[in-house]
Design a protein around this motif. Structure first.
Motif, PDB file in Angstrom:
ATOM      1  N   ASN A  96       1.247   1.155  -4.799  1.00  0.00           N
ATOM      2  CA  ASN A  96       1.893   1.590  -3.548  1.00  0.00           C
ATOM      3  C   ASN A  96       0.890   2.136  -2.541  1.00  0.00           C
ATOM      4  O   ASN A  96       1.152   3.094  -1.815  1.00  0.00           O
ATOM      5  N   THR A 101       4.901  -2.139  -0.860  1.00  0.00           N
ATOM      6  CA  THR A 101       5.568  -2.423  -2.134  1.00  0.00           C
ATOM      7  C   THR A 101       6.074  -3.864  -2.224  1.00  0.00           C
ATOM      8  O   THR A 101       6.584  -4.273  -3.264  1.00  0.00           O
ATOM      9  N   ASN A 102       5.951  -4.636  -1.154  1.00  0.00           N
ATOM     10  CA  ASN A 102       6.463  -6.002  -1.110  1.00  0.00           C
ATOM     11  C   ASN A 102       5.290  -6.979  -1.275  1.00  0.00           C
ATOM     12  O   ASN A 102       4.292  -6.887  -0.561  1.00  0.00           O
ATOM     13  N   LYS A 104       5.525 -10.405  -1.051  1.00  0.00           N
ATOM     14  CA  LYS A 104       5.860 -11.727  -0.536  1.00  0.00           C
ATOM     15  C   LYS A 104       4.660 -12.411   0.115  1.00  0.00           C
ATOM     16  O   LYS A 104       4.444 -13.618  -0.057  1.00  0.00           O
ATOM     17  N   ASN A 151       8.522 -14.292  -8.094  1.00  0.00           N
ATOM     18  CA  ASN A 151       8.751 -13.603  -6.823  1.00  0.00           C
ATOM     19  C   ASN A 151       9.077 -14.551  -5.681  1.00  0.00           C
ATOM     20  O   ASN A 151       9.133 -14.119  -4.526  1.00  0.00           O
ATOM     21  N   ASP A 153      11.753 -16.854  -3.810  1.00  0.00           N
ATOM     22  CA  ASP A 153      13.221 -16.883  -3.706  1.00  0.00           C
ATOM     23  C   ASP A 153      13.808 -18.210  -4.179  1.00  0.00           C
ATOM     24  O   ASP A 153      14.928 -18.253  -4.704  1.00  0.00           O
TER      25      ASP A 153
END
Length: 266
Positions: A96, A101-102, A104, A151, A153
């Motif tokens: 973090n 925290t993402n 993508k 991770n 989609d």
């Protein structure tokens, strides 16, 4: 001084001299070679004289033992570069750092550089005969591709669990537990290697362990600890990478990797 005792000894020495002169008369064609009064098969004679001569004088379009004269690059630094960069970025997110925290944006890095390139490096280690590096790099190449797919989609790996976050955390824990075991086994094979490689896998195993425990108990602080261990692991990877590619010809700051006790001397 002693003179020859009989004419037979003189004849014997004369015959030896004549046989020596005959050896200088060499006749050969594509299949046979004649040395004096003896004829040999070409392939057998060249093999007896040594494989170097056999390769240099072979009439084959593709010599059989030419591979050991072909200089191949070392694919291990490529695998270390791929792993270290991917591990560094993912670990910063897991820790973090700066509130990120993402992951993508990093999926493409995981799948192509961390996954495809590391898998490619592992396959090149197969060519060079390095079984250990082939196993490690190919396996972790698969890990990065898998983690990228999880991770993504389009694979519905996370959304498929719907609102059942507990089952999702346990499934991720199972995934990470398997990699904890695998990394520990690979770690045991570095006890007579360099300190950089040993510490890389030590911190990486602790990374998987912390992330695994953090997933099972859903504790973000434990996951952050795993992220910090991952940063240390990637730093060891950078160190090992630099030791392998640097030399006196390309840098003023060249040094050798520090080896562990009882490491084999090459």
């Amino acid at each position: 001084m002693t003179m020859p005792s009989s004419s037979s000894e003189m004849e014997k020495s004369q015959s030896v001299a004549e046989s020596t002169q005959k050896v200088d008369e060499i006749f050969y064609n594509k299949e046979y070679i004649t040395l004096g009064d003896r004829t040999y098969r070409r392939s057998d004679l060249l093999t007896a004289l040594g494989s170097d001569l056999s390769n240099n004088n072979s009439t084959d379009a593709y010599p059989k033992d030419q591979s050991r004269f072909r200089k191949l690059g070392n694919p291990v630094p490529l695998g270390l570069a791929s792993f270290s960069l991917s591990c560094m970025t993912l670990s910063l997110v897991n820790a973090n750092v700066r509130g990120v925290t993402n992951v993508k944006l990093l999926i493409s890095l995981f799948m192509f550089f961390g996954g495809a390139i590391e898998l490619f490096a592992g396959l090149l280690c197969f060519v060079t005969g390095d079984t250990y590096a082939m196993t490690v790099f190919s396996s972790f190449g698969g890990f990065w591709i898998s983690w990228g797919c999880i991770n993504t989609d389009q694979f519905h790996s996370i959304s498929g669990y719907g609102e059942n976050s507990v089952m999702l955390d346990n499934a991720i824990g199972f995934f990470l537990a398997g990699w904890t075991v695998f990394t520990f086994l690979m770690l045991m094979c570095t006890l007579k290697s360099s300190w950089g490689l040993f510490l890389l896998l030590t911190f990486l195993d602790l990374t998987f362990l912390m992330l695994c425990i953090g997933s099972f108990i859903n504790n973000n602080n434990v996951k952050m600890a795993g992220g910090y261990f991952g940063i240390l692991s990637s730093c060891c990877g950078w160190y090992s990478l630099y030791c392998m590619v640097v030399n006196d010809d390309n840098s003023y700051f060249s040094f050798r990797a520090t080896m562990m006790p009882n490491a084999p001397i090459v």
